[in-house]
Design a protein around this motif. Sequence first.
Motif, PDB file in Angstrom:
ATOM      1  N   UNK A 163      12.334  -7.286   8.128  1.00 15.57           N
ATOM      2  CA  UNK A 163      11.662  -7.886   9.286  1.00 15.57           C
ATOM      3  C   UNK A 163      10.296  -7.237   9.507  1.00 15.57           C
ATOM      4  N   UNK A 164      10.234  -5.942   9.257  1.00 16.61           N
ATOM      5  CA  UNK A 164       8.996  -5.196   9.458  1.00 16.61           C
ATOM      6  C   UNK A 164       7.843  -5.779   8.634  1.00 16.61           C
ATOM      7  N   UNK A 165       8.171  -6.338   7.469  1.00 18.46           N
ATOM      8  CA  UNK A 165       7.136  -6.889   6.591  1.00 18.46           C
ATOM      9  C   UNK A 165       6.368  -8.019   7.251  1.00 18.46           C
ATOM     10  N   UNK A 224      -2.819   5.242   5.628  1.00 23.85           N
ATOM     11  CA  UNK A 224      -2.884   6.262   6.672  1.00 23.85           C
ATOM     12  C   UNK A 224      -2.542   5.652   8.023  1.00 23.85           C
ATOM     13  N   UNK A 225      -2.958   4.413   8.217  1.00 16.92           N
ATOM     14  CA  UNK A 225      -2.776   3.736   9.494  1.00 16.92           C
ATOM     15  C   UNK A 225      -1.326   3.326   9.717  1.00 16.92           C
ATOM     16  N   UNK A 226      -0.686   2.790   8.679  1.00 13.66           N
ATOM     17  CA  UNK A 226       0.649   2.210   8.829  1.00 13.66           C
ATOM     18  C   UNK A 226       1.739   2.918   8.048  1.00 13.66           C
ATOM     19  N   UNK A 227       1.360   3.858   7.180  1.00 15.65           N
ATOM     20  CA  UNK A 227       2.345   4.412   6.271  1.00 15.65           C
ATOM     21  C   UNK A 227       2.556   3.442   5.119  1.00 15.65           C
ATOM     22  N   UNK A 228       3.353   3.793   4.103  1.00 16.35           N
ATOM     23  CA  UNK A 228       3.613   2.870   2.996  1.00 16.35           C
ATOM     24  C   UNK A 228       4.216   1.565   3.516  1.00 16.35           C
ATOM     25  N   UNK A 255       0.841  -1.197   0.000  1.00 15.12           N
ATOM     26  CA  UNK A 255       0.000   0.000   0.000  1.00 15.12           C
ATOM     27  C   UNK A 255       0.876   1.247   0.000  1.00 15.12           C
ATOM     28  N   UNK A 256       0.517   2.177  -0.854  1.00 16.53           N
ATOM     29  CA  UNK A 256       1.185   3.474  -0.884  1.00 16.53           C
ATOM     30  C   UNK A 256       0.148   4.537  -1.222  1.00 16.53           C
ATOM     31  N   UNK A 257       0.588   5.740  -1.536  1.00 20.49           N
ATOM     32  CA  UNK A 257      -0.363   6.825  -1.791  1.00 20.49           C
ATOM     33  C   UNK A 257      -1.202   6.580  -3.044  1.00 20.49           C
ATOM     34  N   UNK A 258      -0.751   5.686  -3.913  1.00 19.70           N
ATOM     35  CA  UNK A 258      -1.469   5.423  -5.150  1.00 19.70           C
ATOM     36  C   UNK A 258      -2.311   4.151  -5.083  1.00 19.70           C
ATOM     37  N   UNK A 259      -1.852   3.184  -4.304  1.00 20.35           N
ATOM     38  CA  UNK A 259      -2.516   1.885  -4.231  1.00 20.35           C
ATOM     39  C   UNK A 259      -2.754   1.541  -2.766  1.00 20.35           C
ATOM     40  N   UNK A 307      -8.262  -3.734  10.396  1.00 27.08           N
ATOM     41  CA  UNK A 307      -9.404  -3.305  11.207  1.00 27.08           C
ATOM     42  C   UNK A 307      -9.088  -3.479  12.694  1.00 27.08           C
ATOM     43  N   UNK A 308      -8.519  -4.623  13.045  1.00 23.51           N
ATOM     44  CA  UNK A 308      -8.172  -4.869  14.447  1.00 23.51           C
ATOM     45  C   UNK A 308      -7.164  -3.839  14.965  1.00 23.51           C
ATOM     46  N   UNK A 309      -6.174  -3.510  14.125  1.00 22.08           N
ATOM     47  CA  UNK A 309      -5.164  -2.521  14.525  1.00 22.08           C
ATOM     48  C   UNK A 309      -5.817  -1.149  14.710  1.00 22.08           C
ATOM     49  N   UNK A 310      -6.721  -0.791  13.809  1.00 26.68           N
ATOM     50  CA  UNK A 310      -7.434   0.486  13.916  1.00 26.68           C
ATOM     51  C   UNK A 310      -8.243   0.554  15.214  1.00 26.68           C
TER      52      UNK A 310
END
Length: 348
Positions: free
Chosen positions: A311-313, A228-232, A125-129, A165-168
Amino acid sequence: MPAASAPTIRSRRQFLTLLGISAAAVSCGTATATGPGPGSGSGSQVKTLKYQGAVGSVSLPELAEDLGYFEDVKLDWVGNTISGPQDIQSAATGQTHFGSAFNGAVIKLASTKAPIKAVISSYGSDQYSYGGYYVLEDSPLRSARDLIGKKVGMNTLGAHYQALLDIYLSRGGLSKADAAKVEPLVVPPVNTEQSLRQKQIEVGVLTGVLRDKALAAGGIRPLFTDVELLGPFSAGTYIMTERFIKQNPDTVRTFVTGVGKAIEWSRTTPREQVIARMTEIVKKRGRNEDTATLQYWHSYGVAETGGRITDKSFQLWLDWLGERGEIKQGQLKAADLYTNEFNGQGKG
């Protein structure tokens, strides 16, 4: 549209059953069982990779092959996948040589001791997708707490969009008891907009062309988006079996590096040219597919250069699944789930 039927609204347990693959099942596959033994030269390695595609779209490996990045490696389409979990299951059991899924699904499969390894990111996910959680324009829903007792429609349960959703809800301060009162439901993506407008659900997850069409029609607004929640972030990866990787290192290197180059090509080439190339690819393969939705393509959303995995992935989803009891806490380490060894793109 009639209310969603019982078969449509599936439980999370039914979904996760798709991932209940034993290590024994992996060892008796067909596609990954072919090829030379360890230490064989590149001349005896598998050079034709079986894979599953998707109707009317172009995957990164398909783009890489068309751009000439695979050199002597070729793709062999065996059909279209129905879901990410099904795609990686096919790869793990040897029906195909690689598959792509949400990283949480990859973790679930690895937790069954299936000998698989993620080799490169496949989407994100990014600003376009991105994926958005949409409500009607005049909806009173404005915060996580407003979702208590409400229905949220998404493409499948136990995966990417339920995790977000759970994270939100958690970041919105909801207790586990209150979060459990929010009802995620499976709604086919093509029906999500209509279900939302007819108030059969209060929130609907929309992505890609379906999101763009719904926004163009007006009357809806985002409650929040995953970016918006996690950044790209990169959300999915291509996996292969450890056995196939060991027996075919040169082929794997060509495949992974080629996909990495395709990611960067799609990122640096004007969008109109990327869409034109994808349209040509779909037309050339002659499967009687509609190319109209390609006009809404914006990005593959992969965050890291060349699709290199971090690792973040995986750590975010390891924590999520552990908290939910889907896997044992500490059972798996992020670094053990992937390798960048074969990715010649984006080093340094």
